[in-house]
Design a protein around this motif. Structure first.
Motif, PDB file in Angstrom:
ATOM      1  N   GLN A 143      47.117  51.795  -1.574  1.00  0.00           N
ATOM      2  CA  GLN A 143      48.174  50.890  -1.141  1.00  0.00           C
ATOM      3  C   GLN A 143      49.354  50.980  -2.105  1.00  0.00           C
ATOM      4  N   LEU A 144      50.451  51.577  -1.636  1.00  0.00           N
ATOM      5  CA  LEU A 144      51.602  51.833  -2.496  1.00  0.00           C
ATOM      6  C   LEU A 144      52.221  50.546  -3.007  1.00  0.00           C
ATOM      7  N   SER A 145      52.380  49.552  -2.126  1.00  0.00           N
ATOM      8  CA  SER A 145      53.032  48.312  -2.544  1.00  0.00           C
ATOM      9  C   SER A 145      52.224  47.602  -3.624  1.00  0.00           C
ATOM     10  N   LEU A 146      50.912  47.618  -3.514  1.00  0.00           N
ATOM     11  CA  LEU A 146      50.062  46.957  -4.506  1.00  0.00           C
ATOM     12  C   LEU A 146      50.138  47.678  -5.844  1.00  0.00           C
ATOM     13  N   ASN A 147      50.095  49.008  -5.830  1.00  0.00           N
ATOM     14  CA  ASN A 147      50.182  49.768  -7.073  1.00  0.00           C
ATOM     15  C   ASN A 147      51.525  49.547  -7.767  1.00  0.00           C
ATOM     16  N   LYS A 148      52.606  49.537  -6.983  1.00  0.00           N
ATOM     17  CA  LYS A 148      53.940  49.298  -7.562  1.00  0.00           C
ATOM     18  C   LYS A 148      54.025  47.893  -8.143  1.00  0.00           C
ATOM     19  N   PHE A 149      53.446  46.942  -7.452  1.00  0.00           N
ATOM     20  CA  PHE A 149      53.505  45.558  -7.931  1.00  0.00           C
ATOM     21  C   PHE A 149      52.768  45.413  -9.256  1.00  0.00           C
ATOM     22  N   LEU A 150      51.577  45.992  -9.345  1.00  0.00           N
ATOM     23  CA  LEU A 150      50.800  45.901 -10.587  1.00  0.00           C
ATOM     24  C   LEU A 150      51.517  46.595 -11.730  1.00  0.00           C
ATOM     25  N   ALA A 151      52.242  47.677 -11.412  1.00  0.00           N
ATOM     26  CA  ALA A 151      52.993  48.381 -12.458  1.00  0.00           C
ATOM     27  C   ALA A 151      54.154  47.522 -12.961  1.00  0.00           C
ATOM     28  N   LEU A 152      54.755  46.738 -12.055  1.00  0.00           N
ATOM     29  CA  LEU A 152      55.894  45.898 -12.443  1.00  0.00           C
ATOM     30  C   LEU A 152      55.467  44.659 -13.224  1.00  0.00           C
ATOM     31  N   GLU A 188      53.494  34.361  -2.162  1.00  0.00           N
ATOM     32  CA  GLU A 188      54.483  35.219  -1.519  1.00  0.00           C
ATOM     33  C   GLU A 188      53.780  36.201  -0.585  1.00  0.00           C
ATOM     34  N   ILE A 189      54.399  36.433   0.568  1.00  0.00           N
ATOM     35  CA  ILE A 189      53.825  37.275   1.611  1.00  0.00           C
ATOM     36  C   ILE A 189      54.830  38.354   1.955  1.00  0.00           C
ATOM     37  N   GLY A 190      54.436  39.617   1.843  1.00  0.00           N
ATOM     38  CA  GLY A 190      55.351  40.723   2.140  1.00  0.00           C
ATOM     39  C   GLY A 190      54.716  41.754   3.057  1.00  0.00           C
ATOM     40  N   ILE A 191      55.540  42.313   3.950  1.00  0.00           N
ATOM     41  CA  ILE A 191      55.101  43.381   4.851  1.00  0.00           C
ATOM     42  C   ILE A 191      55.859  44.650   4.454  1.00  0.00           C
ATOM     43  N   PHE A 192      55.128  45.756   4.315  1.00  0.00           N
ATOM     44  CA  PHE A 192      55.707  47.018   3.858  1.00  0.00           C
ATOM     45  C   PHE A 192      55.320  48.158   4.811  1.00  0.00           C
ATOM     46  N   GLY A 193      56.080  49.252   4.703  1.00  0.00           N
ATOM     47  CA  GLY A 193      55.688  50.506   5.334  1.00  0.00           C
ATOM     48  C   GLY A 193      55.782  50.553   6.838  1.00  0.00           C
ATOM     49  N   THR A 194      56.662  49.756   7.433  1.00  0.00           N
ATOM     50  CA  THR A 194      56.777  49.779   8.893  1.00  0.00           C
ATOM     51  C   THR A 194      58.191  49.404   9.298  1.00  0.00           C
TER      52      THR A 194
END
Length: 584
Positions: free
Chosen positions: A82-91, A128-134
């Motif tokens: 999951q790209l969004s989750l990995n980016k979030f954890l990195a931030l 917070e709720i986010g939708i990604f990749g669509t």
């Protein structure tokens, strides 16, 4: 109101859901919470069409804790692909810091928030709720489901902590806090219904669904159902669309009070096929009331082997139904205001366009007709000389031609002035103006007009007269352009306290569905008629039948006219007996 239930999701779409919530330093996970959260996320990707789903909790000053589910890899604490989750954890780094709008740097396609109260004495947290990749329209559709998932996760966390605290009042407070936030923070009625149902189902450890009622057909519209609705049960639930309400719903609607179904009375209150397909044991059905009528029903149910609903639970369910009705009313009002604003913008644009077209027409008529004729008269006048002996007849003929030509131009100018605003309307009032207008209409167009004037013959308020005259013009313009009618009936009635106008034709008519406010932007003539009537606190009823014609009924209240009559007389307008005369 019909809630769409079809899905726009492409099977190859890689839609990601990411939930993030900051929590206090007290937070500690457990094996039970891990299992529950992982199960929720896995159900999300299996049943709700998400390709990835991730949850991150950030305890203040402690490492972030995350859960993840994937259609391929399954559930776990590994972020996986999951790209969004990995980016979030990195931030976010290793230690949780209090930051607002945590998902904003990731630029979700759409996002929203949900309040969460996890511990007595702690401030309210925000999930917070986010939708990604669509694509955006798909993300908007999926956001409703995402909010429902977030609500379920928040309830699971709250239940865990409230059980430790043994504080049921805090639990109720949290429920109402989230209810109020949901209703006040969104105008998306689908989102409201999903969240309310999810909250209710979690709070009462039950299934919850909402039926809307089709006023025209008197049938059910299954809007949303949450809880232990497996795919088979969901299919049966959706199949109830268009069916007649079962007795328990009918009783709740008629009594406008909650109805409790128990194993003892369910055969009386439920149809046999409902009992067979859904195995209902204990139920509460609370009407959703708007303006003293039921627009839907909220149903909360538990299986036979569990306990029923007590009086307090029934009252809470009814209160939730009332809050849902308020949210639906607000959403409908905002939608109506948006439609009104759109119509008004288009009407103003139409008015400006019509004004410019009218100016062009008048300018063209003056330049190409009247001015050219007057120039010709001027040239001929320049050539006229005193008649020579024996040429008197020719000189007389020239003067006769010029007189005829000038008379024609005077009549043309009068016609132009009449088209702009009939002088007869100002001088003699509405009734003679209508008679004159309809006679001219019949002479110019191949259509018969049957006019009926009833009631008092006195003049009306000038605003009412010009409004009714313009409505009549617009209605007859629509008839000539679209109806293909052979006859039009016009009824004008002047009563003691109202004046009414009815215009009915025998033309092609139209589908009644096209008369709804949703279609008014495509029918600005009808919208203009309605707006003119509303400006004078009047009513406008438009009825149409395909192949049988259309009827427009206008009713306008008559205000106190003493001052208006005095004003009309001071301006030189004739009295009530003058309407018998005509300048035709």
């Amino acid at each position: 109101m019909i809630i769409q239930t079809h899905s726009p999701i492409d099977h190859y779409d890689r839609c990601e859901l990411l939930l993030a919530c900051q929590v206090g330093a007290f937070f500690q996970t457990s094996e039970k919470i891990d299992i529950l959260l992982q199960d929720i996320l896995q159900t999300t990707v299996n049943s709700l069409e998400f390709h990835h789903a991730g949850l991150v909790l950030l305890p203040h000053g402690k490492p972030a804790v995350c859960w993840h589910a994937d259609k391929v890899a399954g559930a776990g604490k590994n972020p996986g692909q999951q790209l969004s989750l990995n980016k979030f954890l990195a931030l976010t780094g290793k230690k949780g810091k209090k930051v607002r709008k945590m998902l904003e740097p990731l630029q979700p396609v759409v996002a929203t928030t949900l309040p969460v109260l996890l511990k007595s004495g702690d401030p309210v947290s925000i999930m917070e709720i986010g939708i990604f990749g669509t694509q955006r329209h798909i993300a908007q559709y999926m956001l409703v489901k995402a909010v429902s998932v977030a609500r379920h996760i928040a309830d699971t966390l709250q239940e865990s902590f409230f059980q430790r605290q043994k504080d049921p009042h805090l639990r109720k407070l949290a429920v109402w806090l989230e209810m109020i936030n949901t209703i006040s923070s969104t105008l998306d009625i689908r989102e409201v219904l999903h969240v309310v149902c999810q909250l209710t189902a979690d709070f009462f450890s039950a299934k919850s669904c909402i039926y809307l009622l089709d006023d025209k057909e008197q049938t059910l519209i299954p809007a949303v159902g949450v809880g232990s609705y497996d795919p088979v049960l969901r299919k049966k639930f959706k199949a109830l669309r268009g069916t007649k309400p079962f007795p328990a719903i009918t009783r709740a609607v008629e009594a406008q009070q909650p109805v409790i179904v128990t194993p003892a009375n369910r055969k009386r209150l439920l149809n046999p096929e409902i009992i067979r397909d859904f195995a209902y044991g204990w139920m509460v059905l609370a009407p959703i009331l708007s303006k003293d009528r039921a627009i839907g029903v909220m149903q909360v149910d538990r299986p036979l082997e569990t306990g029923g609903f007590n009086q307090e639970e029934t009252e809470i369910i009814f209160a939730i139904a009332r809050a849902t009705a308020i949210a639906m009313e607000n959403a409908q009002l905002i939608e109506m205001l948006g439609q009104k604003e759109q119509i008004l913008h288009q009407l103003v644009n139409k008015m400006i366009t019509a004004q410019e077209d009218e100016r062009k027409r008048v300018a063209a008529d003056l330049h190409d007709g009247i001015i050219q004729s007057l120039i010709a008269v001027w040239y001929r006048l320049q050539r006229i000389t005193p008649p020579a002996e024996g040429c008197y007849a020719e000189w007389q003929a020239d003067l006769g031609d010029l007189t005829r030509l000038l008379n024609e131009q005077i009549m043309e100018i009068r016609r132009m002035l009449y088209d702009l605003r009939p002088i007869i309307l100002d001088n003699y009032g509405l009734f003679p103006a209508v008679e004159s207008y309809l006679q001219n209409l019949q002479e110019k167009n191949n259509i018969a007009v049957d006019l009926s004037i009833q009631g008092k013959g006195e003049n009306l308020n000038s605003r009412i007269e010009i409004t009714l005259f313009r409505i009549l013009q617009e209605a007859l313009t629509n008839v000539l352009k679209h109806a293909k009618a052979s006859i039009v009936k016009v009824e004008l009635t002047n009563g003691d306290d109202i004046v009414s106008l009815i215009v009915q034709d025998n033309g092609s008519g139209m589908d009644a569905a096209l008369l709804s406010t949703d279609h008014y932007p495509q029918r600005l003539g009808l919208a203009g008629i309605q707006e003119r009537a509303l400006l004078l606190s009047g009513t406008c009823k438009i009825e149409s039948w395909p192949g049988k014609g259309t009827r427009i009924s206008i009713t306008i209240p008559i205000p106190e006219q003493a001052e208006e009559i005095l004003q009309n007389k001071s301006e030189g307008r004739t009295g009530s007996n003058d309407h018998q005369a005509s300048d035709r």
